[in-house]
Motif scaffolding. Structure first.
Motif, PDB file in Angstrom:
ATOM      1  N   LEU A  88     123.633 -90.081 -44.325  1.00 43.68           N
ATOM      2  CA  LEU A  88     122.987 -91.189 -43.620  1.00 43.68           C
ATOM      3  C   LEU A  88     123.781 -91.584 -42.375  1.00 43.68           C
ATOM      4  CD1 LEU A  88     121.962 -93.379 -46.699  1.00 43.68           C
ATOM      5  CD2 LEU A  88     120.470 -91.966 -45.283  1.00 43.68           C
ATOM      6  N   GLN A 168     114.762 -99.218 -46.916  1.00 45.03           N
ATOM      7  CA  GLN A 168     114.755 -98.199 -45.868  1.00 45.03           C
ATOM      8  C   GLN A 168     115.694 -97.043 -46.200  1.00 45.03           C
ATOM      9  OE1 GLN A 168     115.707 -99.688 -41.974  1.00 45.03           O
ATOM     10  NE2 GLN A 168     115.161 -97.775 -40.943  1.00 45.03           N
ATOM     11  N   VAL A 172     114.681 -93.032 -46.748  1.00 43.94           N
ATOM     12  CA  VAL A 172     115.282 -91.918 -46.006  1.00 43.94           C
ATOM     13  C   VAL A 172     115.802 -90.862 -46.983  1.00 43.94           C
ATOM     14  CG1 VAL A 172     117.181 -91.231 -44.486  1.00 43.94           C
ATOM     15  CG2 VAL A 172     115.865 -93.296 -43.985  1.00 43.94           C
ATOM     16  N   GLN A 175     112.942 -88.945 -48.424  1.00 46.51           N
ATOM     17  CA  GLN A 175     112.421 -88.014 -47.430  1.00 46.51           C
ATOM     18  C   GLN A 175     113.335 -86.798 -47.275  1.00 46.51           C
ATOM     19  OE1 GLN A 175     111.719 -89.777 -43.595  1.00 46.51           O
ATOM     20  NE2 GLN A 175     110.839 -87.915 -42.733  1.00 46.51           N
TER      21      GLN A 175
END
Length: 238
Positions: A88, A168, A172, A175
């Motif tokens: 991230l 959020q 991510v 995904q």
């Protein structure tokens, strides 16, 4: 108020968080307090009368959400999705909206070719090609990092939290994980492998093109160094 099913799933997530913090020796004060409070609420919920369960379940639900949002403060080794934290951070660093990003992406369609000389156009096209190649390698590297980050513990957190929370960071990770976080049936493995093989072959072709570009730039750099060194030599002899 959230549906009963959602509340129950969040409570299961809360149980996992509490269990994780119970074995963490040095959790921060707020995390310990929240975990202790959630544990108490769960005990009350299990022993509550029917008319009290709804209120206690809502309290438990809300407190678990607070603890979940506070998970970044958990000590190393106890944070959910800790394996994904460097991934991230890398995504944040290469975000085109980030002024400190590694690469500055642009839209080639915005270029007005009519005002560009052949030399300028050549180098712009080269830069765009390098940018495209860089995206390809970054995606491949992140895919490989994701595969290694998806250990049993991370998969367990995904299973508990997926589709449950508006988060959020979690979105991510889901995904990124993509097919890697799903159970793949035998009849789909062949199709998946064929698609992956095709994708890797395309990436290999781009890599070979990138190597050619790299050799070209290497030659240009050597020429520029030679010109500059000769210029310095000429000035020193003048």
């Amino acid at each position: 108020m959230e549906s009963l099913e959602t509340q129950q799933r969040v409570i299961e997530l809360g149980k996992a968080l509490v269990k994780e913090l119970e074995i963490e020796p040095d959790s921060d004060t707020l995390s310990r307090w929240l975990a202790h409070h959630i544990a108490e609420l769960m005990v009350k919920l299990e022993n509550a009368e029917k008319d009290q369960k709804s209120q206690l379940q809502q309290q438990c639900f809300e407190t678990i959400l607070i603890l979940w949002q506070h998970r970044s403060s958990f000590k190393s080794g106890y944070r959910p999705f800790e394996n994904f934290e460097p991934i991230l951070r890398t995504l944040a660093a290469i975000d085109p909206e980030n002024r400190d990003s590694y690469y500055r992406f642009w839209n080639q369609k915005e270029l007005d070719d009519s005002v560009l000389s052949d030399d300028v156009k050549h180098w712009i096209e080269l830069a765009v090609g390098l940018d495209h190649a860089a995206r390809t390698w970054i995606k491949f590297a992140l895919d490989q990092a994701t595969q290694h980050a998806l250990d049993e513990k991370t998969r367990s957190w995904l299973s508990k939290a997926k589709g449950l929370l508006q988060d959020q960071e979690l979105e991510v990770i889901i995904q990124l994980a993509g097919e890697a976080s799903e159970t793949i049936h035998d009849d789909n493995i062949k199709k998946l492998n064929c698609n992956k093989t095709k994708q890797f072959k395309e990436m290999l072709e781009r890599l070979e093109g990138f190597i050619e570009i790299s050799d070209y730039i290497k030659t240009q750099l050597k020429n520029n160094i030679k010109i500059l060194e000769q210029s310095l030599l000429d000035k020193s002899e003048a």
